[in-house]
Design a protein around this motif. Sequence first.
Motif, PDB file in Angstrom:
ATOM      1  N   UNK A   1       0.847  -1.189   0.000  1.00 50.46           N
ATOM      2  CA  UNK A   1       0.000   0.000   0.000  1.00 50.46           C
ATOM      3  C   UNK A   1       0.889   1.247   0.000  1.00 50.46           C
ATOM      4  N   UNK A   2       0.521   2.282   0.736  1.00 52.28           N
ATOM      5  CA  UNK A   2       1.219   3.570   0.712  1.00 52.28           C
ATOM      6  C   UNK A   2       1.863   3.858   2.069  1.00 52.28           C
ATOM      7  N   UNK A   3       3.089   3.366   2.319  1.00 54.41           N
ATOM      8  CA  UNK A   3       3.729   3.617   3.615  1.00 54.41           C
ATOM      9  C   UNK A   3       3.976   5.116   3.831  1.00 54.41           C
ATOM     10  N   UNK A   4       3.424   5.649   4.901  1.00 54.06           N
ATOM     11  CA  UNK A   4       3.542   7.088   5.168  1.00 54.06           C
ATOM     12  C   UNK A   4       4.990   7.530   5.361  1.00 54.06           C
ATOM     13  N   UNK A   5       5.867   6.620   5.778  1.00 55.18           N
ATOM     14  CA  UNK A   5       7.281   6.964   5.985  1.00 55.18           C
ATOM     15  C   UNK A   5       7.949   7.446   4.699  1.00 55.18           C
ATOM     16  N   UNK A   6       7.390   7.093   3.549  1.00 53.74           N
ATOM     17  CA  UNK A   6       8.022   7.418   2.269  1.00 53.74           C
ATOM     18  C   UNK A   6       7.344   8.563   1.520  1.00 53.74           C
ATOM     19  N   UNK A   7       6.241   9.085   2.044  1.00 47.24           N
ATOM     20  CA  UNK A   7       5.497  10.156   1.378  1.00 47.24           C
ATOM     21  C   UNK A   7       6.076  11.506   1.779  1.00 47.24           C
TER      22      UNK A   7
ATOM     23  N   UNK B   1      11.416  -0.776   6.591  1.00 47.85           N
ATOM     24  CA  UNK B   1      11.357   0.644   6.243  1.00 47.85           C
ATOM     25  C   UNK B   1      11.707   1.457   7.475  1.00 47.85           C
ATOM     26  N   UNK B   2      12.515   2.499   7.287  1.00 49.87           N
ATOM     27  CA  UNK B   2      12.912   3.389   8.371  1.00 49.87           C
ATOM     28  C   UNK B   2      12.619   4.821   7.957  1.00 49.87           C
ATOM     29  N   UNK B   3      12.147   5.645   8.875  1.00 51.99           N
ATOM     30  CA  UNK B   3      11.865   7.044   8.554  1.00 51.99           C
ATOM     31  C   UNK B   3      13.054   7.946   8.867  1.00 51.99           C
ATOM     32  N   UNK B   4      14.252   7.375   8.805  1.00 49.38           N
ATOM     33  CA  UNK B   4      15.474   8.149   8.986  1.00 49.38           C
ATOM     34  C   UNK B   4      16.548   7.570   8.070  1.00 49.38           C
ATOM     35  N   UNK B   5      17.625   8.309   7.932  1.00 51.42           N
ATOM     36  CA  UNK B   5      18.775   7.844   7.137  1.00 51.42           C
ATOM     37  C   UNK B   5      19.686   7.034   8.041  1.00 51.42           C
TER      38      UNK B   5
ATOM     39  N   UNK C   1      14.020  12.019   4.572  1.00 48.14           N
ATOM     40  CA  UNK C   1      14.946  10.961   4.985  1.00 48.14           C
ATOM     41  C   UNK C   1      14.189   9.642   5.028  1.00 48.14           C
ATOM     42  N   UNK C   2      14.827   8.593   4.544  1.00 49.80           N
ATOM     43  CA  UNK C   2      14.306   7.242   4.735  1.00 49.80           C
ATOM     44  C   UNK C   2      15.400   6.241   4.413  1.00 49.80           C
ATOM     45  N   UNK C   3      15.189   5.026   4.852  1.00 47.14           N
ATOM     46  CA  UNK C   3      16.061   3.903   4.504  1.00 47.14           C
ATOM     47  C   UNK C   3      15.171   2.683   4.297  1.00 47.14           C
ATOM     48  N   UNK C   4      15.562   1.840   3.348  1.00 44.31           N
ATOM     49  CA  UNK C   4      14.869   0.573   3.117  1.00 44.31           C
ATOM     50  C   UNK C   4      15.937  -0.512   3.077  1.00 44.31           C
ATOM     51  N   UNK C   5      15.743  -1.515   3.902  1.00 46.39           N
ATOM     52  CA  UNK C   5      16.668  -2.637   3.964  1.00 46.39           C
ATOM     53  C   UNK C   5      15.932  -3.916   3.579  1.00 46.39           C
ATOM     54  N   UNK C   6      16.617  -4.807   2.878  1.00 43.83           N
ATOM     55  CA  UNK C   6      16.033  -6.117   2.575  1.00 43.83           C
ATOM     56  C   UNK C   6      17.143  -7.102   2.221  1.00 43.83           C
ATOM     57  N   UNK C   7      16.811  -8.357   2.336  1.00 43.76           N
ATOM     58  CA  UNK C   7      17.660  -9.443   1.880  1.00 43.76           C
ATOM     59  C   UNK C   7      17.026 -10.010   0.620  1.00 43.76           C
TER      60      UNK C   7
ATOM     61  N   UNK D   1       3.700   0.619  -2.676  1.00 49.31           N
ATOM     62  CA  UNK D   1       5.042   0.060  -2.729  1.00 49.31           C
ATOM     63  C   UNK D   1       4.918  -1.437  -3.006  1.00 49.31           C
ATOM     64  N   UNK D   2       5.504  -1.880  -4.106  1.00 46.31           N
ATOM     65  CA  UNK D   2       5.435  -3.284  -4.494  1.00 46.31           C
ATOM     66  C   UNK D   2       6.778  -3.956  -4.259  1.00 46.31           C
ATOM     67  N   UNK D   3       6.748  -5.089  -3.616  1.00 52.85           N
ATOM     68  CA  UNK D   3       7.927  -5.910  -3.386  1.00 52.85           C
ATOM     69  C   UNK D   3       7.905  -7.020  -4.431  1.00 52.85           C
ATOM     70  N   UNK D   4       9.005  -7.181  -5.164  1.00 45.06           N
ATOM     71  CA  UNK D   4       9.115  -8.275  -6.128  1.00 45.06           C
ATOM     72  C   UNK D   4       8.747  -7.929  -7.555  1.00 45.06           C
ATOM     73  N   UNK D   5       8.509  -6.665  -7.845  1.00 45.90           N
ATOM     74  CA  UNK D   5       8.226  -6.281  -9.226  1.00 45.90           C
ATOM     75  C   UNK D   5       8.682  -4.858  -9.478  1.00 45.90           C
TER      76      UNK D   5
END
Length: 174
Positions: free
Chosen positions: A22-28, A163-167, A32-38, A142-146
């Motif tokens: 959907x629409x994560x408010x942390x990214x609107x 998802x993080x709302x900081x750097x 500053x933001x960070x996204x981590x994934x494996x 936000x779509x994961x995998x496409x």
Amino acid sequence: NKDKVSNYSFAFDGVDDYIDLNRPTELISATNFSISCWFKTPLNASGGIYTWFSGASGWIELNCSTDGSMTANVTRLSSATYGIASAGTITANTWNNAVMVFDGGGASNSDRLKLYINGSVISLTFVGTIPTQTGTMVLNGLHIGERYNGVNYLEGNIDDVSLFNNSLTPTDIT
């Protein structure tokens, strides 16, 4: 869906699988933001690790390509702005941790957008000027995998998307 889970990660078939966050408010309109994934992929096709394409109101994306390169994208107001990591940045069929860090207060592109792979900052070649703030992101989610266009689905696995709302700092990442 139980058949999509493999060793506690999500398995994507490269055909039509994705997860909509959907629409994560942390990214609107974020400064500053960070996204981590494996993720782990055979690299036999280009694929989106995650994408939020909201047309003229913004675009956030991380992709991998068949040559092991990566593209990190933060765009605002339809002006394509991204950083590209060179071929061989990731290895096929190996778990990689990717952390995209956006800091709109940075003085230059390399201060505003960073990509860490397995704890090491990766040199990016930039196109355009990375914005100081993300867009309003009024469309889609936000779509994961496409990738945003619905044709570059990831073949492989993704796990532990955060998802993080900081750097995040280098110390946070390692």
